[in-house]
Design a protein around this motif. Structure first.
Motif, PDB file in Angstrom:
ATOM      1  N   GLN A  69      28.168  39.229  34.063  1.00  0.00           N
ATOM      2  CA  GLN A  69      28.790  38.709  35.288  1.00  0.00           C
ATOM      3  C   GLN A  69      30.000  39.571  35.642  1.00  0.00           C
ATOM      4  O   GLN A  69      31.099  39.370  35.142  1.00  0.00           O
ATOM      5  N   ARG A  70      29.782  40.549  36.504  1.00  0.00           N
ATOM      6  CA  ARG A  70      30.842  41.493  36.858  1.00  0.00           C
ATOM      7  C   ARG A  70      31.608  41.021  38.092  1.00  0.00           C
ATOM      8  O   ARG A  70      31.014  40.552  39.069  1.00  0.00           O
ATOM      9  N   ASP A  71      32.939  41.173  38.038  1.00  0.00           N
ATOM     10  CA  ASP A  71      33.849  40.814  39.143  1.00  0.00           C
ATOM     11  C   ASP A  71      33.729  39.343  39.539  1.00  0.00           C
ATOM     12  O   ASP A  71      33.996  38.972  40.688  1.00  0.00           O
ATOM     13  N   VAL A  72      33.313  38.516  38.602  1.00  0.00           N
ATOM     14  CA  VAL A  72      33.244  37.065  38.826  1.00  0.00           C
ATOM     15  C   VAL A  72      34.140  36.389  37.778  1.00  0.00           C
ATOM     16  O   VAL A  72      33.882  36.518  36.584  1.00  0.00           O
ATOM     17  N   TYR A  76      31.366  30.391  34.940  1.00  0.00           N
ATOM     18  CA  TYR A  76      31.759  31.337  35.968  1.00  0.00           C
ATOM     19  C   TYR A  76      31.833  30.667  37.339  1.00  0.00           C
ATOM     20  O   TYR A  76      31.231  29.606  37.563  1.00  0.00           O
ATOM     21  N   LEU A 136      37.598  38.046  32.899  1.00  0.00           N
ATOM     22  CA  LEU A 136      36.968  38.777  33.994  1.00  0.00           C
ATOM     23  C   LEU A 136      36.389  40.075  33.448  1.00  0.00           C
ATOM     24  O   LEU A 136      36.919  40.658  32.498  1.00  0.00           O
ATOM     25  N   GLY A 174      34.965  43.876  34.927  1.00  0.00           N
ATOM     26  CA  GLY A 174      34.823  44.710  36.111  1.00  0.00           C
ATOM     27  C   GLY A 174      35.435  46.084  35.916  1.00  0.00           C
ATOM     28  O   GLY A 174      36.169  46.326  34.958  1.00  0.00           O
ATOM     29  N   GLU A 175      35.159  46.974  36.841  1.00  0.00           N
ATOM     30  CA  GLU A 175      35.637  48.355  36.756  1.00  0.00           C
ATOM     31  C   GLU A 175      37.156  48.443  36.854  1.00  0.00           C
ATOM     32  O   GLU A 175      37.795  49.175  36.117  1.00  0.00           O
ATOM     33  N   SER A 176      37.742  47.709  37.793  1.00  0.00           N
ATOM     34  CA  SER A 176      39.179  47.824  38.057  1.00  0.00           C
ATOM     35  C   SER A 176      39.920  46.546  37.675  1.00  0.00           C
ATOM     36  O   SER A 176      40.777  46.065  38.406  1.00  0.00           O
ATOM     37  N   VAL A 177      39.575  45.987  36.522  1.00  0.00           N
ATOM     38  CA  VAL A 177      40.182  44.737  36.065  1.00  0.00           C
ATOM     39  C   VAL A 177      41.398  45.054  35.194  1.00  0.00           C
ATOM     40  O   VAL A 177      41.454  46.096  34.531  1.00  0.00           O
ATOM     41  N   ASN A 180      39.261  40.473  28.792  1.00  0.00           N
ATOM     42  CA  ASN A 180      38.634  41.162  29.926  1.00  0.00           C
ATOM     43  C   ASN A 180      37.777  42.324  29.436  1.00  0.00           C
ATOM     44  O   ASN A 180      38.123  43.011  28.486  1.00  0.00           O
ATOM     45  N   ILE A 205      36.098  45.958  30.305  1.00  0.00           N
ATOM     46  CA  ILE A 205      36.384  47.084  31.182  1.00  0.00           C
ATOM     47  C   ILE A 205      35.750  48.349  30.595  1.00  0.00           C
ATOM     48  O   ILE A 205      35.594  48.445  29.380  1.00  0.00           O
TER      49      ILE A 205
END
Length: 272
Positions: A71-74, A96, A117, A119-122, A128, A130
């Protein structure tokens, strides 16, 4: 968490120690994230024993852990902390924002109600997930991919983490829990923080029955066997058999190196 000893009301409790379960908030696992687990007894698909001293043990169900953090960016919130019979680290049940649920390995300092979370830019904070290219050097990480998209492979046991020592254009240099220093692609994902439940390694099992409950069967020393059964067998009295420690099939063990190919990504082995 801490290790406790029970009052020895029976003799078998005298040398046993246990982990407290005060941190657990849910007894039964999430039904949608559980599947049956069939015992193998150390045997492969042909019925031949490939791992010795396995068999029996308490019945278990497998908890489906999200090692990929799909679950990316969620954003997700930890709603429960559960025991997992298949591993020595606690599991966090994550709800989520899009309605999905999953299990994740619980790092230290993460608590009930914490938000996580992936995600790429977390932000690089505990829990988290990353890519390694976005995590600063010096950070401790766990659940690290060996290849991009493969899901976490390294540093998944209780109390473990790898440290990001340095970075190049393509690789991050990690110091593993074993002491090995190796390079991993910067496109691999990892979770920030150190896994909890580090006290697990200090448990005293106390009696043979607890080990049997975990699925381990007894092992007999080679020195106690006959020469026909083991290279260490035979001799008058106790004998070291005049050779290096070996398996029943004559292969070296207890420190003998078995890796034949040199991996260019491993900069320093775990033993000098």
């Amino acid at each position: 968490m801490s290790i406790i000893k029970r009052r020895p009301s029976i003799s078998s409790l005298r040398f046993q120690s246990f982990l407290t379960s005060k941190d657990l908030t849910k007894k039964k696992p999430e039904r949608s994230l559980v599947k049956g687990l069939r015992k193998k007894g150390g045997r492969n698909a042909y019925g031949r024993i490939t791992v010795r001293h396995r068999g029996g043990g308490a019945a278990q169900k497998y908890r489906i852990v999200d090692f990929k953090r799909a679950q990316r960016d969620v954003p997700g919130v930890i709603r429960a902390i559960e025991y997992d019979p298949n591993r020595n680290v606690r599991l966090g049940l994550v709800f989520y924002a899009n309605g999905a649920k999953s299990y994740m390995l619980m790092p230290e300092t993460l608590k009930l109600g914490s938000t996580i979370l992936a995600g790429e830019s977390v932000e690089a904070k505990v829990g988290n997930c990353i890519p390694l290219k976005n995590i600063p050097a010096g950070f401790m990480v766990h659940n690290i991919e060996i290849r991009p998209g493969s899901g976490g492979t390294f540093a998944r046991s209780a109390g473990t983490a790898a440290q990001i020592v340095a970075k190049t254009e393509e690789y991050a240099t990690l110091k593993m829990p074993s002491g090995e220093v190796r390079m991993v692609s910067l496109d691999c994902w990892a979770t920030v923080g150190m896994l909890g439940n580090a006290e697990y390694k200090n448990i005293s099992w106390g009696k043979a029955g607890r080990t049997r409950h975990r699925g381990f069967r007894p092992s007999v020393r080679g020195m106690a066997m006959n020469p026909v059964d083991h290279p260490h067998g035979g001799g008058e009295g106790r004998s070291k058999s005049g050779s290096h420690p070996s398996t029943p099939w004559g292969k070296g063990c207890k420190g003998t190196r078995t890796r034949t190919r040199k991996n260019p990504l491993i900069l320093k082995r775990r033993r000098p």
